[in-house]
Design an enzyme around this catalytic site. Structure first.
Site, PDB file in Angstrom:
ATOM      1  CB  CYS A 125      -0.934  -0.008   1.208  1.00 33.12           C
ATOM      2  SG  CYS A 125      -2.068   1.396   1.267  1.00 33.12           S
ATOM      3  CB  CYS A 179      -6.683  -0.347   6.975  1.00 27.65           C
ATOM      4  SG  CYS A 179      -6.366  -0.581   5.199  1.00 27.65           S
TER       5      CYS A 179
END
Length: 259
Positions: free
Chosen positions: A108, A206
């Site tokens: 990410c 997340c």
């Protein structure tokens, strides 16, 4: 951080948490032209990501907007859902299905927070991007390279999820929190009177807020993950596993084996 940060335009990635909020406040205090941006990383129609369980949920966006209003800065909401799913989530699933253990934060950071986000910074005319990571960047004159270094606060250091950033990415990134401890950042949030000063931080992946990656893998693939036997080196069956993707190399706990 050893960068000559004369007043520049900086796009701050604001997640709605304490760290990224203090990052924006510190850079404002230093006199930079700051804009904030919150990355949306899920499709609203994806059943895996609904309501406040979604990565960068609506509540996170609202918190970031409240902080931006307190600081008096422009705030953007940027939709990177397609990129996030293709480059981070799908990679996460595929790695597990191949029997490997991925670190989605590494991917990410490389592809989204310092990849697509840098393109967003270019679009608003920003020179640099800033995040609330606990890490440091210095420039080594002898090699002519930017160096990624650990944070002052060893317990909060996040340099390990930033190791794959390129020289171009490091040259345009700043980490204002690298020289602070978490306790100092929490105090700064109070000093700046930020509305998220008491907000707790999340430790989970997340996009898997309940940390149940087995459920996530099953739902995301839509496939039955096949159980099978544990064998010893002589080929004897010593137990049953729930499916190879649910385990990692070197795992010793949670196997259900009394060996």
């Amino acid at each position: 951080q050893v960068k000559n940060l004369t007043k520049q335009k900086i796009l701050v990635a604001m997640s709605g948490g304490v760290d990224s909020s203090v990052t924006a406040a510190l850079l404002m205090q230093q006199g930079h032209n700051i804009e904030g941006a919150t990355i949306e990383m899920w499709r609203s129609d994806d059943p895996l990501f609904t309501g406040n369980s979604a990565p960068c949920s609506s509540s996170a966006v609202k918190d970031a907007q409240r902080v931006a209003k307190t600081l008096g800065i422009t705030h953007h909401v940027i939709d990177f859902s397609e990129e996030f799913l293709a480059k981070v989530v799908d990679n996460f699933v595929e790695e597990y299905l191949q029997g490997r253990t991925p670190n989605p934060c590494v991917v990410c950071n490389r592809e989204i927070k310092f990849g697509a986000f840098l393109e967003a910074a270019d679009a608003v005319g920003a020179d640099l991007v800033a995040t609330g990571h606990y890490a440091r960047i210095t420039f080594d004159d002898s090699s002519g390279r930017y160096l990624l270094k650990k944070a002052k606060d060893a317990a909060k250091d996040q340099s390990y999820v930033l190791y794959s950033l390129s020289q171009e990415q490091l040259s345009r990134a700043i980490f204002p929190l690298g020289d602070f401890s978490k306790a100092e950042i929490r105090q700064l949030a109070l000093d700046f009177d930020l509305p998220v000063a008491y907000k707790e931080e999340s430790q989970d992946i997340c996009f898997i807020p309940d940390n149940d990656y087995r459920r996530f893998l099953t739902q995301k693939t839509g496939k039955d993950i096949v159980p099978g036997p544990f064998l010893d080196t002589d080929g004897n069956v010593i137990g049953q596993h729930k499916g190879i993707p649910f385990y990692t190399v070197g795992q010793r706990k949670g196997l259900g084996l009394a060996l």
